[in-house]
Design a protein around this motif. Sequence first.
Motif, short mmCIF file in Angstrom:
data_model
loop_
_atom_site.label_atom_id
_atom_site.label_comp_id
_atom_site.label_asym_id
_atom_site.label_seq_id
_atom_site.Cartn_x
_atom_site.Cartn_y
_atom_site.Cartn_z
N PHE A 34 -22.50 -29.24 26.03
CA PHE A 34 -22.36 -29.67 24.84
C PHE A 34 -23.49 -28.94 24.14
O PHE A 34 -24.75 -28.49 24.45
CB PHE A 34 -22.51 -31.20 24.54
CG PHE A 34 -21.62 -31.91 25.42
CD1 PHE A 34 -21.79 -32.28 26.65
CD2 PHE A 34 -20.46 -32.66 25.22
CE1 PHE A 34 -21.19 -33.00 27.34
CE2 PHE A 34 -19.68 -33.39 25.88
CZ PHE A 34 -20.03 -33.53 27.17
N TYR A 36 -24.84 -29.87 20.25
CA TYR A 36 -24.84 -30.58 19.03
C TYR A 36 -25.60 -30.38 17.85
O TYR A 36 -26.61 -29.45 18.17
CB TYR A 36 -25.52 -32.21 19.47
CG TYR A 36 -24.80 -33.10 20.32
CD1 TYR A 36 -24.60 -33.01 21.68
CD2 TYR A 36 -23.76 -33.81 19.64
CE1 TYR A 36 -23.61 -33.84 22.31
CE2 TYR A 36 -23.07 -34.90 20.24
CZ TYR A 36 -22.89 -34.79 21.56
OH TYR A 36 -22.38 -35.59 22.24
N GLN A 38 -27.81 -31.09 14.29
CA GLN A 38 -28.54 -32.19 13.56
C GLN A 38 -29.00 -31.56 12.24
O GLN A 38 -30.07 -30.91 12.24
CB GLN A 38 -29.76 -32.70 14.54
CG GLN A 38 -30.43 -33.98 13.74
CD GLN A 38 -31.65 -34.40 14.55
OE1 GLN A 38 -32.38 -33.72 15.39
NE2 GLN A 38 -31.77 -35.77 14.11
N ASN A 41 -32.63 -35.19 8.67
CA ASN A 41 -32.33 -36.91 8.37
C ASN A 41 -31.11 -37.32 8.81
O ASN A 41 -30.49 -38.28 8.15
CB ASN A 41 -32.80 -37.36 7.03
CG ASN A 41 -34.31 -36.58 6.62
OD1 ASN A 41 -35.41 -36.95 7.34
ND2 ASN A 41 -34.50 -35.94 5.42
N GLN A 42 -30.44 -36.69 9.75
CA GLN A 42 -29.21 -37.33 9.96
C GLN A 42 -28.78 -37.25 11.46
O GLN A 42 -29.94 -37.01 12.25
CB GLN A 42 -28.03 -36.24 9.37
CG GLN A 42 -27.89 -36.27 8.00
CD GLN A 42 -26.84 -35.48 7.68
OE1 GLN A 42 -25.59 -35.35 8.54
NE2 GLN A 42 -26.59 -34.89 6.33
N GLY A 43 -28.06 -38.06 12.17
CA GLY A 43 -27.66 -38.04 13.37
C GLY A 43 -27.27 -36.92 14.15
O GLY A 43 -26.93 -35.93 13.43
N LEU A 44 -26.75 -36.86 15.34
CA LEU A 44 -26.26 -35.62 15.91
C LEU A 44 -24.74 -35.56 15.73
O LEU A 44 -24.15 -36.52 15.82
CB LEU A 44 -26.61 -35.67 17.41
CG LEU A 44 -28.07 -35.24 17.68
CD1 LEU A 44 -29.18 -36.12 17.26
CD2 LEU A 44 -28.23 -34.74 19.06
N LEU A 46 -21.29 -33.36 17.20
CA LEU A 46 -20.93 -32.53 18.05
C LEU A 46 -20.27 -31.22 17.46
O LEU A 46 -19.49 -31.20 16.65
CB LEU A 46 -19.63 -33.22 19.03
CG LEU A 46 -19.20 -32.14 19.98
CD1 LEU A 46 -19.95 -32.02 21.22
CD2 LEU A 46 -17.76 -32.87 20.58
N GLU A 88 -31.06 -28.20 13.13
CA GLU A 88 -31.42 -27.95 14.52
C GLU A 88 -30.34 -28.16 15.45
O GLU A 88 -29.45 -29.11 15.27
CB GLU A 88 -32.65 -29.12 14.95
CG GLU A 88 -33.24 -28.86 16.13
CD GLU A 88 -34.56 -29.54 16.25
OE1 GLU A 88 -34.92 -30.62 15.46
OE2 GLU A 88 -35.46 -29.11 17.32
N PHE A 90 -28.97 -28.72 19.28
CA PHE A 90 -29.39 -29.17 20.73
C PHE A 90 -28.07 -28.80 21.79
O PHE A 90 -27.12 -28.86 21.51
CB PHE A 90 -29.39 -30.64 20.80
CG PHE A 90 -30.60 -30.92 19.96
CD1 PHE A 90 -30.69 -31.28 18.61
CD2 PHE A 90 -31.96 -30.92 20.63
CE1 PHE A 90 -31.62 -31.93 17.76
CE2 PHE A 90 -33.15 -31.33 19.75
CZ PHE A 90 -33.23 -31.87 18.44
N PHE A 104 -30.90 -33.40 27.32
CA PHE A 104 -30.96 -32.61 26.24
C PHE A 104 -32.08 -31.55 26.42
O PHE A 104 -33.01 -31.75 26.99
CB PHE A 104 -31.15 -33.31 24.88
CG PHE A 104 -29.92 -34.17 24.45
CD1 PHE A 104 -29.60 -35.49 24.94
CD2 PHE A 104 -29.10 -33.51 23.38
CE1 PHE A 104 -28.71 -36.02 24.29
CE2 PHE A 104 -28.31 -34.47 22.84
CZ PHE A 104 -27.74 -35.42 23.33
#
Lengths: 114, 111
Positions: A34, A36, A38, A41-44, A46, A88, A90, A104
């Motif tokens: 995977f 991901y 980001q 200031n947010q979530g991950l 896909l 960013e 991942f 990760f």
Amino acid sequence: AQSVTQLGSHVSVSEGALVLLRCNYSSSVPPYLFWYVQYPNQGLQLLLKYTTGATLVKGINGFEAEFKKSETSFHLTKPSAHMSDAAEYFCAVSAGGATNKLIFGTGTLLAVQP
Amino acid sequence: NAGVTQTPKFRVLKTGQSMTLLCAQDMNHEYMYWYRQDPGMGLRLIHYSVGEGTTAKGEVPDGYNVSRLKKQNFLLGLESAAPSQTSVYFCASSYSVDTQYFGPGTRLTVL
């Protein structure tokens, strides 16, 4: 055991240039892979994933990645960077099974210069 | 569909205080996860659950407890907070062996 290595914690490209973010994995079983993203200031979210089948997978926002078993790699590319790609990224590997745990990488911060 | 939500968004604790982070998902997912994110270390799995009433330890479980009394909720508890637990906490859920969907995160500071 599974592991992920992302080469380069910081990558800087010019707007319109090729984006290449590197990911190598280690897995004792056929991996699910995977990418991901980001944003600050947010979530991950896909970007794309490889489970089985075609080794070149396309994701959102023009990104794609190729699963190369012989090189144990899953590098992320985009032909032309946009300012909005600054984030960013991942890479993660899952062995599936009964838990679907993800391992990760440490992340790559992409900067896009005007 | 709200997806995965986390409460609270921010919290500041003093050393030794306790708190509970709530994760809720409305996608009827069986699997739920708690991660912590620290600079230069990516995301590390704290605890996870493969179904209502089940929990298991992840990579970094020490100092944390979890409960999954309802399928849609996954609680992460800190009984006695320590400065080393200052981090950003993410909850995720998945249907099965597939994509994990992440919440927006909780930023926790322990003084």
